[in-house]
Design a protein around this motif. Structure first.
Motif, PDB file in Angstrom:
ATOM      1  N   GLU A  35       0.833  -1.203   0.000  1.00 17.91           N
ATOM      2  CA  GLU A  35       0.000   0.000   0.000  1.00 17.91           C
ATOM      3  C   GLU A  35       0.871   1.256   0.000  1.00 17.91           C
ATOM      4  N   GLU A  36       1.536   1.500  -1.093  1.00 17.05           N
ATOM      5  CA  GLU A  36       2.432   2.659  -1.204  1.00 17.05           C
ATOM      6  C   GLU A  36       1.734   3.933  -0.735  1.00 17.05           C
ATOM      7  N   PRO A  37       2.293   4.616   0.265  1.00 15.52           N
ATOM      8  CA  PRO A  37       1.659   5.831   0.789  1.00 15.52           C
ATOM      9  C   PRO A  37       1.555   6.903  -0.290  1.00 15.52           C
ATOM     10  N   PRO A  38       0.494   7.683  -0.311  1.00 13.54           N
ATOM     11  CA  PRO A  38       0.319   8.708  -1.348  1.00 13.54           C
ATOM     12  C   PRO A  38       1.399   9.782  -1.321  1.00 13.54           C
ATOM     13  N   GLU A  39       2.029   9.983  -0.148  1.00 10.84           N
ATOM     14  CA  GLU A  39       3.046  11.036  -0.060  1.00 10.84           C
ATOM     15  C   GLU A  39       4.437  10.549  -0.492  1.00 10.84           C
ATOM     16  N   GLU A  40       4.576   9.259  -0.791  1.00 12.59           N
ATOM     17  CA  GLU A  40       5.903   8.718  -1.092  1.00 12.59           C
ATOM     18  C   GLU A  40       6.513   9.305  -2.373  1.00 12.59           C
ATOM     19  N   LEU A  41       5.781   9.260  -3.457  1.00 14.92           N
ATOM     20  CA  LEU A  41       6.309   9.745  -4.727  1.00 14.92           C
ATOM     21  C   LEU A  41       6.595  11.253  -4.704  1.00 14.92           C
ATOM     22  N   PRO A  42       5.675  12.094  -4.191  1.00 17.76           N
ATOM     23  CA  PRO A  42       5.989  13.527  -4.115  1.00 17.76           C
ATOM     24  C   PRO A  42       7.245  13.817  -3.296  1.00 17.76           C
ATOM     25  N   ALA A  43       7.462  13.052  -2.215  1.00 20.00           N
ATOM     26  CA  ALA A  43       8.654  13.268  -1.391  1.00 20.00           C
ATOM     27  C   ALA A  43       9.920  12.899  -2.166  1.00 20.00           C
ATOM     28  N   LEU A  44       9.873  11.806  -2.917  1.00 19.68           N
ATOM     29  CA  LEU A  44      11.022  11.413  -3.731  1.00 19.68           C
ATOM     30  C   LEU A  44      11.310  12.451  -4.810  1.00 19.68           C
ATOM     31  N   LYS A  45      10.245  12.981  -5.409  1.00 18.92           N
ATOM     32  CA  LYS A  45      10.417  13.999  -6.446  1.00 18.92           C
ATOM     33  C   LYS A  45      11.033  15.282  -5.868  1.00 18.92           C
ATOM     34  N   ALA A  46      10.638  15.624  -4.651  1.00 20.19           N
ATOM     35  CA  ALA A  46      11.180  16.825  -4.011  1.00 20.19           C
ATOM     36  C   ALA A  46      12.676  16.658  -3.750  1.00 20.19           C
ATOM     37  N   CYS A  47      13.081  15.469  -3.301  1.00 17.89           N
ATOM     38  CA  CYS A  47      14.501  15.194  -3.080  1.00 17.89           C
ATOM     39  C   CYS A  47      15.258  15.234  -4.400  1.00 17.89           C
ATOM     40  N   GLU A  48      14.670  14.650  -5.412  1.00 16.61           N
ATOM     41  CA  GLU A  48      15.300  14.631  -6.730  1.00 16.61           C
ATOM     42  C   GLU A  48      15.527  16.048  -7.247  1.00 16.61           C
ATOM     43  N   LYS A  49      14.531  16.898  -7.061  1.00 18.65           N
ATOM     44  CA  LYS A  49      14.650  18.280  -7.548  1.00 18.65           C
ATOM     45  C   LYS A  49      15.759  19.029  -6.814  1.00 18.65           C
ATOM     46  N   ARG A  50      15.850  18.857  -5.493  1.00 18.65           N
ATOM     47  CA  ARG A  50      16.893  19.545  -4.727  1.00 18.65           C
ATOM     48  C   ARG A  50      18.282  19.116  -5.193  1.00 18.65           C
ATOM     49  N   LEU A  51      18.463  17.826  -5.413  1.00 20.48           N
ATOM     50  CA  LEU A  51      19.759  17.333  -5.857  1.00 20.48           C
ATOM     51  C   LEU A  51      20.062  17.813  -7.273  1.00 20.48           C
ATOM     52  N   CYS A  52      19.076  17.777  -8.139  1.00 13.25           N
ATOM     53  CA  CYS A  52      19.278  18.210  -9.522  1.00 13.25           C
ATOM     54  C   CYS A  52      19.640  19.693  -9.593  1.00 13.25           C
ATOM     55  N   MET A  53      18.980  20.517  -8.811  1.00 11.54           N
ATOM     56  CA  MET A  53      19.286  21.944  -8.823  1.00 11.54           C
ATOM     57  C   MET A  53      20.725  22.187  -8.348  1.00 11.54           C
ATOM     58  N   MET A  54      21.149  21.416  -7.358  1.00 16.66           N
ATOM     59  CA  MET A  54      22.513  21.527  -6.865  1.00 16.66           C
ATOM     60  C   MET A  54      23.510  21.112  -7.955  1.00 16.66           C
ATOM     61  N   VAL A  55      23.176  20.061  -8.674  1.00 13.95           N
ATOM     62  CA  VAL A  55      24.040  19.549  -9.740  1.00 13.95           C
ATOM     63  C   VAL A  55      24.136  20.551 -10.890  1.00 13.95           C
ATOM     64  N   MET A  56      23.008  21.141 -11.282  1.00 10.75           N
ATOM     65  CA  MET A  56      23.002  22.034 -12.437  1.00 10.75           C
ATOM     66  C   MET A  56      23.604  23.406 -12.114  1.00 10.75           C
ATOM     67  N   GLU A  57      23.356  23.909 -10.917  1.00 14.40           N
ATOM     68  CA  GLU A  57      23.855  25.242 -10.551  1.00 14.40           C
ATOM     69  C   GLU A  57      25.343  25.223 -10.202  1.00 14.40           C
TER      70      GLU A  57
END
Length: 261
Positions: A35-57
């Motif tokens: 029963e994958e929690p509904p907040e799981e994917l948004p939380a992973l996406k938020a982490c991904e975005k923070r890391l990607c912004m750090m990588v690109m900037e």
């Protein structure tokens, strides 16, 4: 043991270990188990975005990377290679980890000719379905990555400890140790890291990503914005030009009849 038999055995091990390491390193493959929690994917996406912004900037100023990550896998996902001889042997699984990476390490890895990233020991807390019972598994690992000219070149899992049922411990421990010593799936792992850094991050969070997202309008919004349809035209109504033309071509007798009381 013959050469052919040894090759076949190694191929089977490779297939099994690939599936296990995908689970161990929190693969991005979609999972819907436990029963994958509904907040799981948004939380992973938020982490991904923070890391990607750090990588690109590539800015040296700012906070270090921190992420409380959780990923759930269905049994069917972990058994994805069963038709090729892979045997997971267990059921659904879910893992959580508090990931920490120093900003200075990330920037150095991307900008220096050579750099080694030594990730502090990370504790990964998992649960999995084993013979109908949910069993906890705790894994401690300290991954190491070497970068060359801004791209990942080598990676080691460095599994330190694992606590859980004996058969689970044996399976994961063997998989991690064989990868670190023989590098059976080293190339796919390196390829995935570089693809994430240089293709997925710019595509999802680069300068043109928001513009592309805006173009993909919601169908419901399009329906709301659609102008109301024009009322149906009366087929009997005539434009002034047509009325003048009709009057000019009407025979005099017909005009007289029409004007008679």
């Amino acid at each position: 043991m013959g050469t052919r038999s040894f090759s076949a055995q190694r191929r089977r091990w490779t297939q099994r270990l690939t599936a296990l390491l995908c689970a161990l390193t929190m693969s991005a493959a979609p999972g819907r188990a436990l029963e994958e929690p509904p907040e799981e994917l948004p939380a992973l996406k938020a982490c991904e975005k923070r890391l990607c912004m750090m990588v690109m900037e590539k800015s040296e100023k700012g906070d270090d990377f921190k992420c409380d990550a959780q990923k759930t896998w269905a049994k069917s996902t972990l058994e994805g290679g069963e038709s090729k001889g892979v045997s997971w042997g267990f059921g659904d699984a879910r893992c959580k980890a508090n990931i920490k990476l120093e900003r200075a390490d990330i920037i150095a890895a991307l900008t220096k000719p050579k750099h080694t990233v030594r990730i502090p020991a990370q504790e990964v807390n998992c649960v999995l379905d084993r013979e109908g019972e949910i069993k906890p598994v705790v894994i401690k690992l300290a991954p190491k990555l070497t970068f060359k000219d801004g791209k990942a070149d080598k990676v080691w899992i460095n599994l330190e400890t694992i606590e859980g049922p004996a058969d689970v411990k044996s399976t994961i421990w063997t998989a991690a140790k064989l990868e670190d010593s023989l590098g059976i799936f080293h190339r796919p792992m390196i390829k995935s890291i570089n693809k994430f850094l240089y293709r997925q991050c710019p595509k999802r969070y680069g300068p043109g990503a928001e513009a592309k997202a805006d173009k993909k309008a919601d169908p419901k919004d399009k329906a709301k914005a659609k102008p109301p349809s024009s009322p149906a035209k009366d087929s009997t109504a005539q434009t002034p030009a047509k009325a003048t033309e009709a009057a000019a071509t009407t025979p005099p007798a017909a005009k007289a009849a029409a004007s008679a009381p």
